[in-house]
Design a protein around this motif. Sequence first.
Motif, short mmCIF file in Angstrom:
data_model
loop_
_atom_site.label_atom_id
_atom_site.label_comp_id
_atom_site.label_asym_id
_atom_site.label_seq_id
_atom_site.Cartn_x
_atom_site.Cartn_y
_atom_site.Cartn_z
N GLU A 114 1.24 20.55 -1.66
CA GLU A 114 0.36 19.62 -2.37
C GLU A 114 1.23 18.73 -3.25
O GLU A 114 1.91 19.19 -4.15
N ASP A 115 1.20 17.42 -2.94
CA ASP A 115 2.03 16.45 -3.66
C ASP A 115 1.17 15.58 -4.57
O ASP A 115 0.10 15.10 -4.17
N ARG A 116 1.65 15.38 -5.79
CA ARG A 116 0.97 14.43 -6.68
C ARG A 116 1.09 13.01 -6.12
O ARG A 116 2.12 12.65 -5.56
N PHE A 117 0.04 12.25 -6.30
CA PHE A 117 0.04 10.86 -5.83
C PHE A 117 -0.26 9.96 -7.02
O PHE A 117 -1.40 9.85 -7.48
N GLY A 118 0.79 9.34 -7.52
CA GLY A 118 0.61 8.45 -8.67
C GLY A 118 0.55 9.20 -9.99
O GLY A 118 0.59 10.43 -10.05
N ASP A 119 0.44 8.43 -11.05
CA ASP A 119 0.40 9.00 -12.40
C ASP A 119 -1.02 9.42 -12.76
O ASP A 119 -1.99 9.11 -12.05
N GLN A 120 -1.13 10.13 -13.89
CA GLN A 120 -2.44 10.53 -14.37
C GLN A 120 -3.26 9.30 -14.75
O GLN A 120 -2.74 8.34 -15.32
N ILE A 121 -4.55 9.33 -14.43
CA ILE A 121 -5.45 8.21 -14.70
C ILE A 121 -6.32 8.56 -15.91
O ILE A 121 -6.88 9.66 -15.98
N THR A 122 -6.43 7.62 -16.83
CA THR A 122 -7.25 7.87 -18.03
C THR A 122 -8.43 6.91 -18.13
O THR A 122 -9.24 7.03 -19.05
N ASP A 123 -8.52 5.97 -17.20
CA ASP A 123 -9.64 5.01 -17.19
C ASP A 123 -10.38 5.15 -15.86
O ASP A 123 -9.79 4.98 -14.78
N LYS A 124 -11.67 5.46 -15.91
CA LYS A 124 -12.45 5.69 -14.69
C LYS A 124 -12.45 4.48 -13.75
O LYS A 124 -12.60 4.62 -12.54
N VAL A 125 -12.25 3.30 -14.31
CA VAL A 125 -12.26 2.08 -13.49
C VAL A 125 -11.13 2.10 -12.46
O VAL A 125 -11.25 1.52 -11.37
N ASP A 126 -10.04 2.79 -12.77
CA ASP A 126 -8.87 2.79 -11.88
C ASP A 126 -8.96 3.81 -10.75
O ASP A 126 -8.11 3.82 -9.85
N VAL A 127 -9.98 4.66 -10.80
CA VAL A 127 -10.04 5.77 -9.84
C VAL A 127 -10.30 5.29 -8.42
O VAL A 127 -9.66 5.73 -7.46
N GLU A 128 -11.23 4.37 -8.24
CA GLU A 128 -11.61 3.96 -6.89
C GLU A 128 -10.43 3.39 -6.11
O GLU A 128 -10.20 3.75 -4.95
N LEU A 129 -9.64 2.52 -6.73
CA LEU A 129 -8.48 1.95 -6.05
C LEU A 129 -7.45 3.04 -5.75
O LEU A 129 -6.85 3.04 -4.66
N ALA A 130 -7.27 3.96 -6.69
CA ALA A 130 -6.32 5.05 -6.47
C ALA A 130 -6.75 5.91 -5.28
O ALA A 130 -5.92 6.35 -4.47
N LEU A 131 -8.05 6.15 -5.14
CA LEU A 131 -8.57 6.92 -4.01
C LEU A 131 -8.35 6.18 -2.69
O LEU A 131 -8.01 6.77 -1.67
N ARG A 132 -8.57 4.87 -2.73
CA ARG A 132 -8.33 4.07 -1.52
C ARG A 132 -6.87 4.22 -1.07
O ARG A 132 -6.58 4.40 0.11
#
Length: 656
Positions: A114-132
């Motif tokens: 299991e590999d981390r992908f990107g840094d920790q997100i603290t703003d919900k607005v950024d989640v959708e793009l990170a999931l894409r």
Amino acid sequence: MGGTDIPQHVGSTQLSATSYAETRKELLRLVQNLRANGAQAVVDVPRVVVIGNQSAGKSSVVEAMSGINVPRDAGTCTRCPMELRMTSSTGPWSCQISIRWEYDEDNNKMKVKEDRFGDQITDKVDVELALRRAQFLVLNRDIDPQTVLGMSVDSLKAGVGNSLAFSRNIVCVDLEGPDLTDLSFIDLPGLIQVAEEPHLVKLVEDLVVDHIQGNSLILVTVPMPDDLENQKALTLANTADPEGKRTIGVLTKADVVAKGSKSRNLWLEVIEGRRRPLLHGYYCTRQPDDDERERGISPTEARQAEAAYFDQNAPWSTSTHKHRFGIKNLAATLSPLLEKVIKDSLPNIYEKATEYLRACEAELARLPKAVTGEPASFMLNLVTSLCSDFGELAQGGPGSEGLVQESRLVFNKFKHEIRATTPNYVPSRKDESELWFENRLDEEEEDQTSAASVPFFLDDMRAHIMGSITRELPNNVPFSAKVTLIKAFQEKWDDAATRCFSSVVAETEQALLTCAKIKFGRWDHLHSMIRACINDLIKKHADTCESFIKASLEVEHAPFTQNTHYLQSCKEKWLSKYRDAHGLGGLLNTALSQLAALGYTGLNSEDLGRLIKPDQYETEMEVMAEVRGYFQVAYKRVIDYVPSFIDLKFIKAYVA
């Protein structure tokens, strides 16, 4: 039907600071760690699995329970599983995305990581793009992760030519915050009803079937505008969970069903357990519509709108099963129910883990001790020890008897094969075939009772002798006639010797390679080199030994012996046996007995034979007796010489 002992009205915020919630966190954390380390490959790790047909409203349910927005346009979120792991806390909200690789490029299971992908997100607005981006990487594994982390929405939607249609690898989303319920679930791609490529239908179905096996809770989403009786997701859930102990229904799109329609009352019967009941029943949800999403409705506002809808619209507002409406009630049920399943599964998980641990420890215990001394000296000692082991095998020392014992069995089989080539001479004519003749002398070994070759009669022998005569004087049997008869039984000896030697070579090779594996098996490259050396050594000794075997058999092609006494003795015994069988011997014995009774003693059959007219097949029987006697001489040489050469020039050649 609310057939569960789980509290139905306890909200997540009420539980977040209790010891009850802390225990649940620990259990969920345990399950997450097990999955992150690939434990699901060997033990059944519980979780909640969300399934449903395409466009069943799964994404809305996932958003409602997690509080994040997931990609909704075709070809993104629906093409790989997404695991959401939520933890309630008093600290600020955060999100960490990871990718769990369980399958390689050819869809074969691999060592889980299991590999981390990107840094920790603290703003919900950024989640959708990170999931894409994460899902794009899962479907395009050959692209560098850092490149994907910098891709825009447009470039992600454009995709690449070799993108996978679906993947079994999982995008993991760890959420932590004050408004979350302690819950872990996996959202699977929607079941495809119609596809241009039928194999994709089966691929997604197999993926769903695989995930809902075992003890996972199955959350089946059913859109209320559709027919309940025609839901493939429910059919698969019923097959995997025929008693319904793990299945929970989630009805979506309640606001799409027209007011006043009969279907609303039918769905109310489902919710209240009077129609198509489930053990854990159905929950009904209402998620934001397109207009509300466009306005950017918040999760809190969405839950308020959902509660208001069910309070203000019949027949939901009049239902006696208020705890069956709304995403909060669903989450409040799922979380403790999952906790119960995990607790019930822990003894079996512990038992299985202990079983695998013991097996692993046993394998570790079989590993050789670590090299502690100087490596060159250590390896030299190993080589010396290997040579010593070879010598013990060749000598058949205590504890190393196997190779010599196996060789003796092969040599004994060789003896019987040579003995089976015994010429089968029968002292009668073919037209006297009713005569039974035992082709052995009384003093011969009992395992030499018969010959495998076809019978050779007196008239056969006469024809053979006549066919061999060229310039001989009358009544002389050509030597070539005897040589031909001798070669006839010797022609199978070469093959028998080859089989014997090949068997010993195979046994020796296996024994030597086993020794080498024990000594050097832990070092692949070195072990390969040792094996090559052993193969070269075997070939060298085999070639040498083979030349001796061939020479010993080649000598037999020219009949010769200085063991004249044994040859003469065998010839006389066989001639007497042939004569007795043919009738002349019995007549002479009777005459000698009668003369002895009259006082004429000291006579033998040869003395009396000179007074009797010779048997018409006497010459043929003499040739039979001489060739048969020579077989005894030659056969006994061969069954000793061939094994002796194999033992001396091949087996003992490995003695250090």
